[in-house]
Design an enzyme around this catalytic site. Structure first.
Site, PDB file in Angstrom:
ATOM      1  N   ILE A   1       0.858  -1.188   0.000  1.00  0.00           N
ATOM      2  CA  ILE A   1       0.000   0.000   0.000  1.00  0.00           C
ATOM      3  C   ILE A   1       0.894   1.238   0.000  1.00  0.00           C
ATOM      4  O   ILE A   1       1.859   1.318   0.768  1.00  0.00           O
ATOM      5  CB  ILE A   1      -0.942  -0.018   1.216  1.00  0.00           C
ATOM      6  CG1 ILE A   1      -1.911  -1.208   1.056  1.00  0.00           C
ATOM      7  CG2 ILE A   1      -1.706   1.287   1.347  1.00  0.00           C
ATOM      8  CD1 ILE A   1      -2.755  -1.487   2.260  1.00  0.00           C
TER       9      ILE A   1
ATOM     10  N   HIS B   1      -6.510  -4.947 -10.506  1.00  0.00           N
ATOM     11  CA  HIS B   1      -6.986  -5.664  -9.305  1.00  0.00           C
ATOM     12  C   HIS B   1      -7.888  -6.831  -9.739  1.00  0.00           C
ATOM     13  O   HIS B   1      -8.800  -6.636 -10.554  1.00  0.00           O
ATOM     14  CB  HIS B   1      -7.777  -4.696  -8.411  1.00  0.00           C
ATOM     15  CG  HIS B   1      -8.275  -5.343  -7.172  1.00  0.00           C
ATOM     16  ND1 HIS B   1      -7.477  -5.564  -6.072  1.00  0.00           N
ATOM     17  CD2 HIS B   1      -9.487  -5.880  -6.872  1.00  0.00           C
ATOM     18  CE1 HIS B   1      -8.185  -6.189  -5.142  1.00  0.00           C
ATOM     19  NE2 HIS B   1      -9.411  -6.386  -5.606  1.00  0.00           N
TER      20      HIS B   1
ATOM     21  N   ASP C   1      -6.153   6.139  -5.981  1.00  0.00           N
ATOM     22  CA  ASP C   1      -6.327   7.292  -5.098  1.00  0.00           C
ATOM     23  C   ASP C   1      -5.778   6.906  -3.727  1.00  0.00           C
ATOM     24  O   ASP C   1      -5.084   5.894  -3.605  1.00  0.00           O
ATOM     25  CB  ASP C   1      -7.782   7.774  -5.083  1.00  0.00           C
ATOM     26  CG  ASP C   1      -8.724   6.778  -4.436  1.00  0.00           C
ATOM     27  OD1 ASP C   1      -8.238   5.749  -3.889  1.00  0.00           O
ATOM     28  OD2 ASP C   1      -9.943   7.012  -4.462  1.00  0.00           O
TER      29      ASP C   1
HETATM   30  C1  GRF Z   1      -2.607  -9.940 -10.554  1.00  0.00           C
HETATM   31  O1  GRF Z   1      -3.785 -10.703 -10.627  1.00  0.00           O
HETATM   32  C2  GRF Z   1      -2.834  -8.640  -9.839  1.00  0.00           C
HETATM   33  O2  GRF Z   1      -4.062  -8.056 -10.119  1.00  0.00           O
HETATM   34  C3  GRF Z   1      -2.794  -9.109  -8.405  1.00  0.00           C
HETATM   35  O3  GRF Z   1      -1.697  -9.995  -8.373  1.00  0.00           O
HETATM   36  C4  GRF Z   1      -1.567 -10.605  -9.647  1.00  0.00           C
HETATM   37  C5  GRF Z   1      -0.170 -10.365 -10.130  1.00  0.00           C
HETATM   38  O4  GRF Z   1       0.168 -11.249 -11.159  1.00  0.00           O
HETATM   39  N1  GRF Z   1      -2.700  -8.035  -7.489  1.00  0.00           N
HETATM   40  P1  GRF Z   1       1.513 -11.091 -11.992  1.00  0.00           P
HETATM   41  O5  GRF Z   1       2.655 -10.818 -11.000  1.00  0.00           O
HETATM   42  O6  GRF Z   1       1.338  -9.970 -12.968  1.00  0.00           O
HETATM   43  O7  GRF Z   1       1.709 -12.416 -12.668  1.00  0.00           O
END
Ligand code: GRF
Length: 193
Positions: free
Chosen positions: A91, A108, A140
Protein backbone atom coordinates in the site's frame (compact mmCIF):
# COMPACT_ATOMS: atom_id res chain seq x y z
CA UNK A 1 4.50 7.75 -27.49
CA UNK A 2 3.45 7.11 -23.88
CA UNK A 3 6.33 6.37 -21.49
CA UNK A 4 5.58 3.96 -18.66
CA UNK A 5 7.18 2.71 -15.45
CA UNK A 6 5.74 -0.57 -14.13
CA UNK A 7 5.87 -1.66 -10.48
CA UNK A 8 5.58 -5.33 -9.55
CA UNK A 9 5.92 -7.58 -6.49
CA UNK A 10 5.63 -11.08 -7.90
CA UNK A 11 5.75 -13.22 -11.01
CA UNK A 12 5.18 -10.29 -13.36
CA UNK A 13 2.97 -11.91 -15.98
CA UNK A 14 1.08 -8.63 -16.44
CA UNK A 15 4.42 -6.87 -16.82
CA UNK A 16 5.47 -9.45 -19.41
CA UNK A 17 2.29 -8.79 -21.39
CA UNK A 18 3.06 -5.05 -21.41
CA UNK A 19 6.68 -5.63 -22.41
CA UNK A 20 5.62 -7.95 -25.22
CA UNK A 21 3.01 -5.45 -26.44
CA UNK A 22 5.51 -2.58 -26.30
CA UNK A 23 7.99 -4.60 -28.36
CA UNK A 24 5.62 -4.08 -31.30
CA UNK A 25 6.52 -0.76 -32.95
CA UNK A 26 2.82 -0.16 -33.60
CA UNK A 27 1.98 -0.22 -29.88
CA UNK A 28 1.90 3.41 -28.67
CA UNK A 29 3.66 2.94 -25.29
CA UNK A 30 7.19 2.13 -24.17
CA UNK A 31 8.29 0.63 -20.84
CA UNK A 32 11.11 2.82 -19.50
CA UNK A 33 11.80 0.89 -16.30
CA UNK A 34 10.45 -1.71 -13.89
CA UNK A 35 10.52 -1.31 -10.12
CA UNK A 36 9.77 -3.66 -7.25
CA UNK A 37 9.58 -3.74 -3.46
CA UNK A 38 11.51 -7.02 -3.38
CA UNK A 39 13.81 -9.08 -5.65
CA UNK A 40 10.70 -10.40 -7.44
CA UNK A 41 10.86 -13.22 -9.98
CA UNK A 42 9.13 -10.97 -12.52
CA UNK A 43 12.14 -8.64 -12.74
CA UNK A 44 13.61 -11.23 -15.08
CA UNK A 45 11.08 -10.24 -17.76
CA UNK A 46 12.45 -6.69 -17.73
CA UNK A 47 16.01 -7.95 -17.91
CA UNK A 48 15.16 -10.15 -20.90
CA UNK A 49 13.76 -7.07 -22.66
CA UNK A 50 16.79 -4.94 -21.73
CA UNK A 51 14.65 -2.65 -19.57
CA UNK A 52 16.29 -1.09 -16.47
CA UNK A 53 15.07 -2.24 -13.06
CA UNK A 54 15.19 -1.00 -9.47
CA UNK A 55 14.33 -2.64 -6.16
CA UNK A 56 13.42 -0.49 -3.16
CA UNK A 57 12.75 -2.65 -0.11
CA UNK A 58 10.62 -1.20 2.73
CA UNK A 59 12.72 -2.98 5.37
CA UNK A 60 15.65 -0.71 4.60
CA UNK A 61 13.76 2.45 5.62
CA UNK A 62 12.68 3.77 9.01
CA UNK A 63 9.17 4.69 7.82
CA UNK A 64 6.75 3.83 5.04
CA UNK A 65 6.88 7.46 3.89
CA UNK A 66 10.70 7.38 3.58
CA UNK A 67 10.46 4.14 1.59
CA UNK A 68 7.81 5.64 -0.70
CA UNK A 69 9.94 8.76 -1.23
CA UNK A 70 12.87 6.60 -2.33
CA UNK A 71 10.60 4.60 -4.62
CA UNK A 72 9.23 7.85 -6.06
CA UNK A 73 12.73 9.23 -6.65
CA UNK A 74 13.61 6.12 -8.66
CA UNK A 75 10.44 6.49 -10.73
CA UNK A 76 10.91 10.23 -11.32
CA UNK A 77 14.42 9.62 -12.60
CA UNK A 78 12.73 8.11 -15.70
CA UNK A 79 10.10 10.89 -16.02
CA UNK A 80 7.29 8.54 -17.11
CA UNK A 81 3.89 9.70 -18.37
CA UNK A 82 2.22 6.82 -16.55
CA UNK A 83 3.01 4.48 -13.63
CA UNK A 84 1.33 1.06 -13.68
CA UNK A 85 0.94 -1.05 -10.53
CA UNK A 86 0.90 -4.55 -12.03
CA UNK A 87 0.66 -6.89 -9.06
CA UNK A 88 2.42 -4.42 -6.75
CA UNK A 89 1.38 -5.67 -3.32
CA UNK A 90 2.37 -2.80 -1.01
CA UNK A 91 0.00 0.00 0.00
CA UNK A 92 1.41 3.35 -1.05
CA UNK A 93 1.17 6.34 1.31
CA UNK A 94 -0.56 9.62 0.36
CA UNK A 95 2.69 11.47 -0.50
CA UNK A 96 3.40 8.92 -3.22
CA UNK A 97 -0.15 8.86 -4.58
CA UNK A 98 -0.44 12.66 -4.64
CA UNK A 99 2.81 12.96 -6.59
CA UNK A 100 1.61 10.70 -9.42
CA UNK A 101 -2.19 10.36 -9.49
CA UNK A 102 -4.13 10.42 -11.81
CA UNK A 103 -1.24 9.06 -13.91
CA UNK A 104 -1.02 6.10 -11.54
CA UNK A 105 -3.13 3.04 -12.27
CA UNK A 106 -3.60 -0.36 -10.66
CA UNK A 107 -4.92 -3.69 -11.82
CA UNK A 108 -6.99 -5.66 -9.31
CA UNK A 109 -8.40 -9.21 -9.63
CA UNK A 110 -12.06 -8.55 -8.81
CA UNK A 111 -15.01 -6.56 -10.02
CA UNK A 112 -14.48 -3.60 -7.71
CA UNK A 113 -16.01 -2.41 -5.43
CA UNK A 114 -16.43 -6.11 -4.59
CA UNK A 115 -13.48 -7.83 -2.89
CA UNK A 116 -10.96 -5.09 -2.29
CA UNK A 117 -7.58 -5.93 -0.77
CA UNK A 118 -4.78 -8.45 -1.12
CA UNK A 119 -6.92 -11.63 -1.22
CA UNK A 120 -9.58 -10.72 -3.76
CA UNK A 121 -9.73 -14.12 -5.47
CA UNK A 122 -9.85 -16.06 -2.20
CA UNK A 123 -12.50 -13.70 -0.84
CA UNK A 124 -14.69 -14.11 -3.94
CA UNK A 125 -14.57 -17.91 -3.56
CA UNK A 126 -15.23 -17.71 0.20
CA UNK A 127 -18.26 -15.51 -0.44
CA UNK A 128 -19.71 -18.11 -2.82
CA UNK A 129 -19.66 -15.67 -5.75
CA UNK A 130 -20.54 -17.10 -9.17
CA UNK A 131 -18.65 -14.46 -11.04
CA UNK A 132 -15.70 -12.17 -10.43
CA UNK A 133 -13.23 -10.51 -12.76
CA UNK A 134 -10.73 -7.72 -13.04
CA UNK A 135 -10.78 -3.95 -12.60
CA UNK A 136 -8.22 -1.44 -13.78
CA UNK A 137 -8.51 1.83 -11.92
CA UNK A 138 -6.80 5.10 -11.14
CA UNK A 139 -5.07 4.91 -7.76
CA UNK A 140 -6.33 7.29 -5.10
CA UNK A 141 -5.47 7.42 -1.41
CA UNK A 142 -7.77 4.52 -0.50
CA UNK A 143 -7.14 0.81 -1.08
CA UNK A 144 -8.67 -0.23 -4.43
CA UNK A 145 -11.10 2.70 -4.32
CA UNK A 146 -10.07 4.94 -7.26
CA UNK A 147 -12.12 5.67 -10.40
CA UNK A 148 -12.56 2.65 -12.68
CA UNK A 149 -11.05 2.68 -16.18
CA UNK A 150 -12.10 -0.79 -17.33
CA UNK A 151 -13.61 -4.02 -16.03
CA UNK A 152 -13.98 -7.55 -17.39
CA UNK A 153 -16.04 -10.37 -15.93
CA UNK A 154 -14.92 -13.97 -15.34
CA UNK A 155 -17.37 -16.75 -14.43
CA UNK A 156 -16.37 -18.91 -11.45
CA UNK A 157 -16.49 -22.66 -12.13
CA UNK A 158 -18.03 -24.87 -9.40
CA UNK A 159 -15.34 -26.31 -7.13
CA UNK A 160 -12.60 -24.19 -8.68
CA UNK A 161 -9.43 -23.60 -6.64
CA UNK A 162 -8.09 -20.13 -5.88
CA UNK A 163 -4.99 -20.78 -7.99
CA UNK A 164 -6.96 -22.01 -11.02
CA UNK A 165 -9.42 -19.11 -10.87
CA UNK A 166 -6.64 -16.54 -10.43
CA UNK A 167 -4.83 -17.94 -13.48
CA UNK A 168 -8.00 -17.60 -15.58
CA UNK A 169 -8.54 -14.05 -14.29
CA UNK A 170 -4.95 -13.16 -15.17
CA UNK A 171 -5.45 -14.23 -18.79
CA UNK A 172 -8.25 -11.64 -19.05
CA UNK A 173 -6.37 -9.13 -16.89
CA UNK A 174 -3.28 -9.05 -19.10
CA UNK A 175 -5.30 -8.32 -22.22
CA UNK A 176 -7.31 -5.59 -20.47
CA UNK A 177 -4.18 -3.94 -19.04
CA UNK A 178 -2.48 -3.83 -22.43
CA UNK A 179 -5.65 -2.26 -23.84
CA UNK A 180 -6.01 0.37 -21.07
CA UNK A 181 -2.38 1.48 -21.44
CA UNK A 182 -2.98 1.76 -25.19
CA UNK A 183 -6.03 3.95 -24.50
CA UNK A 184 -3.90 6.17 -22.23
CA UNK A 185 -1.38 6.54 -25.03
CA UNK A 186 -4.07 7.39 -27.57
CA UNK A 187 -5.57 9.99 -25.23
CA UNK A 188 -2.12 11.55 -24.71
CA UNK A 189 -1.56 11.67 -28.48
CA UNK A 190 -4.75 13.73 -28.82
CA UNK A 191 -3.71 16.32 -26.22
CA UNK A 192 -2.16 19.52 -27.57
CA UNK A 193 1.64 19.46 -27.20
C1 GRF B 1 -2.61 -9.94 -10.55
O1 GRF B 1 -3.78 -10.70 -10.63
C2 GRF B 1 -2.83 -8.64 -9.84
O2 GRF B 1 -4.06 -8.06 -10.12
C3 GRF B 1 -2.79 -9.11 -8.41
O3 GRF B 1 -1.70 -9.99 -8.37
C4 GRF B 1 -1.57 -10.60 -9.65
C5 GRF B 1 -0.17 -10.36 -10.13
O4 GRF B 1 0.17 -11.25 -11.16
N1 GRF B 1 -2.70 -8.04 -7.49
P1 GRF B 1 1.51 -11.09 -11.99
O5 GRF B 1 2.65 -10.82 -11.00
O6 GRF B 1 1.34 -9.97 -12.97
O7 GRF B 1 1.71 -12.42 -12.67
Amino acid sequence: MLSVVVLISGSGSNLRALLDAAANPLYPARILAVGSDNPAAGIEHAELHGVPTFVVEPGRFATREAWADALLANIKHFEPDLVVLAGFMKILPPNFVQALSPNLINTHPSLLPEFKGAHAVRDALAAGATRTGVTIHVVDEGVDTGPHLAQAEVQIHPGETEAALHERIKVVERELLVDVVKQFAEAKAQQPA
